[in-house]
Write an enzyme that holds these catalytic residues in place. Sequence first.
Site, PDB file in Angstrom:
ATOM      1  N   ILE A 138      -4.959 -13.769   9.029  1.00 27.09           N
ATOM      2  CA  ILE A 138      -5.057 -13.623  10.479  1.00 27.09           C
ATOM      3  C   ILE A 138      -6.090 -12.567  10.841  1.00 27.09           C
ATOM      4  CG2 ILE A 138      -3.142 -11.963  10.604  1.00 27.09           C
ATOM      5  CD1 ILE A 138      -3.956 -14.654  13.229  1.00 27.09           C
ATOM      6  N   LYS A 180       2.562 -12.120  16.785  1.00 22.99           N
ATOM      7  CA  LYS A 180       3.780 -12.868  17.046  1.00 22.99           C
ATOM      8  C   LYS A 180       4.351 -13.375  15.735  1.00 22.99           C
ATOM      9  CE  LYS A 180       2.926 -16.353  15.862  1.00 22.99           C
ATOM     10  NZ  LYS A 180       2.550 -16.703  14.478  1.00 22.99           N
TER      11      LYS A 180
END
Length: 333
Positions: free
Chosen positions: A15, A99
Site C-alpha cells: 500500500i 482502513k
Amino acid sequence: MARTVRWGILGLGSIAHRVLKGFKATPPDQTSVIAVGSREGDKARAFARTFGIPRAYGSYEAVLADPSVDLVYVALPNHLHMPWTLKAIAAGKHVLCEKPFTFDLARAKPAIAAARKKGVFLMEAFMYRCHPQMRKIRELLRREVGEVRMIRAAFSYGGIDEKNVRMGNAQAGGGFMDVGCYPVSFMRWVLEEEPVEAKATAVIGRRSGVDHWCAGTYKFPSGAIGYFDAGMMVNTDWTATIFGTKAKLHVTSPWIPEPPSTTLELTRWSNWKTEKIVVKSKHYFANEAEAVARAILSGKKQAPEMTWSDTLGNMRALDMARKSMGLVWKGAR
C-alpha cells in the site's frame, strides 16, 4: 507548521508503494514525504532511495520522534492501526490511518477521543471518498436518481491463502474487514443514514478464524436495503449500483478509480436509455493527499470526505454484520 504538510510513513508494504506512486501527481508545495520507518533499517533505506525520500528510520518510534514530521501515515497491518495511531497522536502528529480503522467500534472510540483532546487531524484512509466522481454521484443522486430503494456493491479478489497476514484473526483479517468495509461505507454514504439491521453469512476458515468470502444485507431507516459481497479468496465484480425511483446509477469503478478517468452509467426509467458520464481525475492517492492537506492547512481536525462520525458509523455497521456472520475476534474483551 510549514505550509507544506510533511509526511512520515509507518510500514512499507504494497500500500505504501502505491501511495508514493500516486503522490507524483500531488503539488510538491502541498505535500512532501520526508521520512519513512520500518522495523528493518535496510528495507527503509531501500524504500527511501527508490522514492527519493530524505530520511529512513529503522523503527516506527524514530519517525514519531522526528520534529519535522507533521503527519504520520499508518500503513501497517490492521491490528497495528490503533496502537500506532494512538502513539502518533500522543506525539502530537496528525494521522492518516489505513482502513479498516481497527477491529471494532469499542477500539475506535479512544483514538477519536485522543485526537480531539490533543487537537490533531485524524482521518481513516478511504481514498475513494476523495475522488471527484463522488461529487458527481452526489449530484446525480439529488438530481436524477430519485428515492434510493436498493444498493448493490461488491469488492473482492482471489489469490490469498490462509497463511497470509491479512487472513489472521489476531490481525483483524479476512475479506470483510479488508475490502468489505468499502461497500459498507459506500452504501452509508449514499443514503446518509446508519443501518438498523444487518444479516450476513460467511465462509469462515477453521485455521484462519476469519471470513474467506461473505455476503449480506443492511436495512436502513428509510426502507432502503443495501447488499454487499466481499472476499479475498474469490473474484467478483468491483462495482456498485444504486437503484432509485427515477433511475439506476452504475458505478463502474468505485473503489480504485484509475486515472485518467472513470465512467458512471445512468439509466433513466422513463426511457431505459443509458447515459455514460466520464469523470476525469488524477491518481486516487493524489486526491486523498490533497484532501488531507486542504484540511490540515486550513486548521481543520477532520476532512469532510471521511469525518470521525463517519468512521465510527462504519465501525458500528461492520460490527453488526460481523455478529450476524459469526465472525468473532478471539482476543476480544
